[in-house]
Scaffold this motif. Sequence first.
Motif, PDB file in Angstrom:
ATOM      1  N   VAL A  47       0.828  -1.203   0.000  1.00 37.07           N
ATOM      2  CA  VAL A  47       0.000   0.000   0.000  1.00 37.07           C
ATOM      3  C   VAL A  47       0.861   1.251   0.000  1.00 37.07           C
ATOM      4  N   GLU A  48       0.280   2.278  -0.553  1.00 42.22           N
ATOM      5  CA  GLU A  48       0.932   3.569  -0.540  1.00 42.22           C
ATOM      6  C   GLU A  48       0.555   4.262   0.764  1.00 42.22           C
ATOM      7  N   GLU A  49       1.169   5.373   1.063  1.00 43.95           N
ATOM      8  CA  GLU A  49       0.943   6.051   2.327  1.00 43.95           C
ATOM      9  C   GLU A  49      -0.503   6.508   2.460  1.00 43.95           C
ATOM     10  N   SER A  50      -1.043   6.362   3.660  1.00 49.35           N
ATOM     11  CA  SER A  50      -2.386   6.849   3.959  1.00 49.35           C
ATOM     12  C   SER A  50      -2.417   7.320   5.413  1.00 49.35           C
ATOM     13  N   CYS A  63     -11.378  13.643   3.437  1.00 46.70           N
ATOM     14  CA  CYS A  63     -10.331  13.189   2.529  1.00 46.70           C
ATOM     15  C   CYS A  63     -10.350  14.022   1.246  1.00 46.70           C
ATOM     16  N   CYS A  73      -7.291   7.533   4.387  1.00 47.42           N
ATOM     17  CA  CYS A  73      -7.334   8.440   3.239  1.00 47.42           C
ATOM     18  C   CYS A  73      -5.966   8.399   2.576  1.00 47.42           C
ATOM     19  N   GLY A  74      -5.947   8.163   1.280  1.00 47.44           N
ATOM     20  CA  GLY A  74      -4.702   8.160   0.528  1.00 47.44           C
ATOM     21  C   GLY A  74      -4.718   9.262  -0.507  1.00 47.44           C
ATOM     22  N   LYS A 121      -3.027  10.834  -3.759  1.00 47.67           N
ATOM     23  CA  LYS A 121      -2.206  10.371  -4.879  1.00 47.67           C
ATOM     24  C   LYS A 121      -1.810  11.555  -5.760  1.00 47.67           C
TER      25      LYS A 121
END
Length: 150
Positions: free
Chosen positions: A2-5, A14, A36-37, A39
């Motif tokens: 996963v990417e940062e959230s 968000c 919440c991510g 992008k």
Amino acid sequence: MVEESFKTADVDSCRSICKSISACTFFTFSAQTLACGIKTYHPGGMVDFQNIETGSPFMSGTVRNKIFVGQHSRKRTAMECQKSCSLDLLCHSWTWSTLSHSVPGTCSHNYGEVRGKMSLPGADVVSGPKCCNGDPDCPGLQTPVMKNEL
């Protein structure tokens, strides 16, 4: 992978955060985890992903159970998916939907920087890094992870 959230109260919070960041191209929100991510890359497609809402600063609402990805295609195996990610200069990690998924064999390239791992029981997906440690043929070979290190 996963990417940062980070946690927010709801999807509207968000969205507001995304709108306040000039580089934000889209966001993802999970009502289950309140994650919440934000992008900052331009997505190349959208795939099915349960319990996620996706939106952009340019949309009035969100799309439920879908997520933007860097790129997606059909692959027969998870290994084929990882190989295609390893050949994509922008790809940092990949996600492949298993044969029991509602849309089996979908390979998604994730263009955001990997920040961690997350278990998604029942999601019917397999995910991994651009390259496995020790693969000398991988153009994006990562630094090996020490034993017992996460």
